[in-house]
Motif scaffolding. Structure first.
Motif, PDB file in Angstrom:
ATOM      1  N   VAL A 170      18.079  11.628  -0.060  1.00 42.51           N
ATOM      2  CA  VAL A 170      17.345  10.474  -0.556  1.00 42.51           C
ATOM      3  C   VAL A 170      15.934  10.498   0.009  1.00 42.51           C
ATOM      4  O   VAL A 170      15.736  10.471   1.229  1.00 42.51           O
ATOM      5  N   LEU A 171      14.957  10.572  -0.888  1.00 41.39           N
ATOM      6  CA  LEU A 171      13.546  10.471  -0.515  1.00 41.39           C
ATOM      7  C   LEU A 171      13.060   9.106  -0.974  1.00 41.39           C
ATOM      8  O   LEU A 171      13.205   8.764  -2.145  1.00 41.39           O
ATOM      9  N   THR A 172      12.480   8.315  -0.073  1.00 45.70           N
ATOM     10  CA  THR A 172      12.084   6.970  -0.466  1.00 45.70           C
ATOM     11  C   THR A 172      10.966   6.436   0.406  1.00 45.70           C
ATOM     12  O   THR A 172      10.868   6.770   1.592  1.00 45.70           O
ATOM     13  N   ASN A 173      10.125   5.616  -0.194  1.00 48.33           N
ATOM     14  CA  ASN A 173       9.129   4.862   0.557  1.00 48.33           C
ATOM     15  C   ASN A 173       9.564   3.419   0.751  1.00 48.33           C
ATOM     16  O   ASN A 173       8.774   2.576   1.186  1.00 48.33           O
ATOM     17  N   ASN A 174      10.821   3.144   0.456  1.00 49.21           N
ATOM     18  CA  ASN A 174      11.427   1.823   0.615  1.00 49.21           C
ATOM     19  C   ASN A 174      12.283   1.844   1.873  1.00 49.21           C
ATOM     20  O   ASN A 174      13.372   2.419   1.880  1.00 49.21           O
ATOM     21  N   THR A 189      21.157  12.902   3.713  1.00 50.59           N
ATOM     22  CA  THR A 189      19.870  13.224   4.320  1.00 50.59           C
ATOM     23  C   THR A 189      18.835  12.236   3.798  1.00 50.59           C
ATOM     24  O   THR A 189      18.762  12.004   2.584  1.00 50.59           O
ATOM     25  N   VAL A 190      18.066  11.639   4.692  1.00 53.19           N
ATOM     26  CA  VAL A 190      17.089  10.624   4.304  1.00 53.19           C
ATOM     27  C   VAL A 190      15.707  11.047   4.805  1.00 53.19           C
ATOM     28  O   VAL A 190      15.552  11.388   5.976  1.00 53.19           O
ATOM     29  N   ARG A 191      14.725  11.011   3.913  1.00 53.84           N
ATOM     30  CA  ARG A 191      13.356  11.352   4.284  1.00 53.84           C
ATOM     31  C   ARG A 191      12.414  10.269   3.782  1.00 53.84           C
ATOM     32  O   ARG A 191      12.557   9.781   2.656  1.00 53.84           O
ATOM     33  N   VAL A 192      11.431   9.924   4.634  1.00 50.61           N
ATOM     34  CA  VAL A 192      10.449   8.900   4.285  1.00 50.61           C
ATOM     35  C   VAL A 192       9.047   9.440   4.552  1.00 50.61           C
ATOM     36  O   VAL A 192       8.871  10.323   5.393  1.00 50.61           O
ATOM     37  N   PRO A 193       8.045   8.922   3.857  1.00 48.08           N
ATOM     38  CA  PRO A 193       6.668   9.362   4.103  1.00 48.08           C
ATOM     39  C   PRO A 193       6.094   8.684   5.339  1.00 48.08           C
ATOM     40  O   PRO A 193       6.631   7.680   5.826  1.00 48.08           O
ATOM     41  N   GLU A 194       4.981   9.202   5.827  1.00 54.78           N
ATOM     42  CA  GLU A 194       4.282   8.552   6.922  1.00 54.78           C
ATOM     43  C   GLU A 194       3.382   7.460   6.375  1.00 54.78           C
ATOM     44  O   GLU A 194       3.096   7.411   5.182  1.00 54.78           O
ATOM     45  N   GLY A 195       2.928   6.590   7.256  1.00 59.11           N
ATOM     46  CA  GLY A 195       2.005   5.545   6.824  1.00 59.11           C
ATOM     47  C   GLY A 195       2.372   4.193   7.369  1.00 59.11           C
ATOM     48  O   GLY A 195       3.431   4.009   7.980  1.00 59.11           O
ATOM     49  N   ALA A 196       1.481   3.237   7.157  1.00 59.76           N
ATOM     50  CA  ALA A 196       1.690   1.865   7.620  1.00 59.76           C
ATOM     51  C   ALA A 196       2.739   1.167   6.756  1.00 59.76           C
ATOM     52  O   ALA A 196       2.798   1.351   5.538  1.00 59.76           O
ATOM     53  N   VAL A 197       3.574   0.380   7.408  1.00 59.38           N
ATOM     54  CA  VAL A 197       4.613  -0.373   6.706  1.00 59.38           C
ATOM     55  C   VAL A 197       4.019  -1.679   6.189  1.00 59.38           C
ATOM     56  O   VAL A 197       3.368  -2.423   6.932  1.00 59.38           O
ATOM     57  N   ARG A 248       8.521  -4.246   3.581  1.00 60.79           N
ATOM     58  CA  ARG A 248       9.117  -3.135   4.346  1.00 60.79           C
ATOM     59  C   ARG A 248       9.118  -1.844   3.531  1.00 60.79           C
ATOM     60  O   ARG A 248      10.128  -1.177   3.377  1.00 60.79           O
ATOM     61  N   ASP A 249       7.931  -1.510   3.028  1.00 61.93           N
ATOM     62  CA  ASP A 249       7.767  -0.251   2.310  1.00 61.93           C
ATOM     63  C   ASP A 249       6.436   0.378   2.701  1.00 61.93           C
ATOM     64  O   ASP A 249       5.651  -0.200   3.459  1.00 61.93           O
ATOM     65  N   ILE A 250       6.190   1.577   2.214  1.00 58.25           N
ATOM     66  CA  ILE A 250       4.987   2.336   2.543  1.00 58.25           C
ATOM     67  C   ILE A 250       4.310   2.743   1.245  1.00 58.25           C
ATOM     68  O   ILE A 250       4.957   3.246   0.321  1.00 58.25           O
ATOM     69  N   LEU A 251       3.004   2.521   1.165  1.00 62.20           N
ATOM     70  CA  LEU A 251       2.233   2.877  -0.017  1.00 62.20           C
ATOM     71  C   LEU A 251       0.957   3.597   0.410  1.00 62.20           C
ATOM     72  O   LEU A 251       0.530   3.493   1.553  1.00 62.20           O
ATOM     73  N   GLY A 252       0.351   4.321  -0.528  1.00 64.83           N
ATOM     74  CA  GLY A 252      -0.896   5.019  -0.251  1.00 64.83           C
ATOM     75  C   GLY A 252      -0.859   6.439  -0.757  1.00 64.83           C
ATOM     76  O   GLY A 252       0.179   6.944  -1.201  1.00 64.83           O
ATOM     77  N   PRO A 253      -1.997   7.136  -0.690  1.00 66.34           N
ATOM     78  CA  PRO A 253      -2.066   8.511  -1.195  1.00 66.34           C
ATOM     79  C   PRO A 253      -1.061   9.449  -0.553  1.00 66.34           C
ATOM     80  O   PRO A 253      -0.559  10.373  -1.210  1.00 66.34           O
ATOM     81  N   GLU A 260       2.210   9.439  -2.452  1.00 63.10           N
ATOM     82  CA  GLU A 260       2.168  10.253  -3.664  1.00 63.10           C
ATOM     83  C   GLU A 260       2.300  11.737  -3.324  1.00 63.10           C
ATOM     84  O   GLU A 260       3.008  12.489  -4.010  1.00 63.10           O
ATOM     85  N   GLU A 261       1.627  12.175  -2.258  1.00 62.12           N
ATOM     86  CA  GLU A 261       1.728  13.568  -1.816  1.00 62.12           C
ATOM     87  C   GLU A 261       3.145  13.888  -1.344  1.00 62.12           C
ATOM     88  O   GLU A 261       3.655  14.991  -1.580  1.00 62.12           O
ATOM     89  N   PHE A 262       3.768  12.933  -0.698  1.00 68.97           N
ATOM     90  CA  PHE A 262       5.150  13.104  -0.222  1.00 68.97           C
ATOM     91  C   PHE A 262       6.093  13.386  -1.386  1.00 68.97           C
ATOM     92  O   PHE A 262       6.842  14.372  -1.380  1.00 68.97           O
ATOM     93  N   PHE A 263       6.068  12.556  -2.415  1.00 66.18           N
ATOM     94  CA  PHE A 263       6.956  12.759  -3.557  1.00 66.18           C
ATOM     95  C   PHE A 263       6.612  14.045  -4.309  1.00 66.18           C
ATOM     96  O   PHE A 263       7.500  14.695  -4.874  1.00 66.18           O
ATOM     97  N   ALA A 264       5.330  14.434  -4.299  1.00 67.81           N
ATOM     98  CA  ALA A 264       4.912  15.634  -5.020  1.00 67.81           C
ATOM     99  C   ALA A 264       5.384  16.919  -4.340  1.00 67.81           C
ATOM    100  O   ALA A 264       5.386  17.978  -4.974  1.00 67.81           O
TER     101      ALA A 264
END
Length: 257
Positions: free
Chosen positions: A119-123, A137-145, A150-155, A158-162
């Motif tokens: 599971v890849l998620t920014n949630n 297996t759980v993976r999340v992007p870096e960044g401010a919450v 309780r999620d992460i947004l930003g460029p 987008e790079e994480f999912f790509a």
């Protein structure tokens, strides 16, 4: 803080969503209670971010989404059915990119029989619950919450999912325009959702009927661009015809046993 709405408060929300703006006196007549009782109900709904006060009544917030804790309680029965329908399509061993929102959270929560998922998620709400599943297996992007959601947004999201090509991309939306255009509340929300759409083998849009006509102002994508739509009830006829012509699979949970 978590808000739990009463049945009457949920009916108030449904009526405001339908009518756009409703007076306190109208609600008092509809429910056969005093204006003071209605004011207590709407004061709690406004404190939760679910409604906004106007002179003599209430309306839906126009430019901001509801608090995540409030959205969790809205249309819960419909979201559980949508989640169950989604879960029936996911085999063990699959990889999934999952967006922000409560409908995707319900959907991932319904994956009780599956094992060995990635599971890849920014949630982070989803990430924390998925971490409790043995073998996942759980993976999340870096960044401010983002506080409250309780999620992460930003460029970087987008790079994480790509960086991945997953089996399933699953996402909800803030609203759907009359022509089937997908809407959200910020450009960052749209960009993250579109990154999921571009980098999956099969895309699944989850939404309940309240999203049709719901005010959200950032455009991004169209329902005809996804592979499957799972909704709790029939889509507006023009949109249904458009999706049929585009070959999009539409699954309606009220038609399922």
């Amino acid at each position: 803080m978590t808000f739990t709405f009463s049945d009457r408060q949920r009916q108030i929300l449904d009526e405001v969503r339908r009518a756009g703006q409703v007076s306190i006196e109208s609600f008092a007549q509809i429910f056969g209670v005093s204006p003071q009782t209605i004011r207590r109900d709407v004061n709690e709904l406004c404190a939760a971010g679910a409604l906004r006060r106007v002179h003599g009544g209430v309306e839906m917030p126009q430019s901001e989404n509801l608090l995540y804790s409030s959205r969790r309680t809205l249309n819960g029965v419909a979201k559980r059915k949508i989640g169950a329908a989604f879960a029936a399509r996911i085999p063990s061993g699959a990889s999934l990119s999952v967006s922000i929102g409560t409908s995707p959270e319900y959907a991932i929560g319904a994956l009780e029989a599956q094992s060995d998922l990635m599971v890849l998620t920014n949630n982070l709400n989803i990430a924390l619950s998925a971490c409790e599943r043995e073998g996942w297996t759980v993976r999340v992007p870096e960044g401010a919450v983002r506080a409250g959601d309780r999620d992460i947004l930003g460029p970087q999201v987008e790079e994480f999912f790509a960086r991945y090509q997953v089996d399933f991309g699953v996402f909800g939306v803030g609203g759907v325009a009359e022509d089937g255009t997908l809407l959200d509340f910020t450009e960052a929300e749209v960009a993250a959702r579109m990154a999921i759409l571009r980098n999956c083998r099969r895309s699944v849009l989850l939404l309940d009927r309240t999203k049709f006509g719901r005010p959200a102002h950032v455009r991004g994508g169209h329902m005809r661009e996804v592979d499957e739509v799972i909704c709790d009830g029939p889509l507006p006829a023009p949109i249904a015809a458009d999706l049929a012509a585009a070959g999009v699979t539409v699954s309606i949970t009220e038609d399922m046993q």
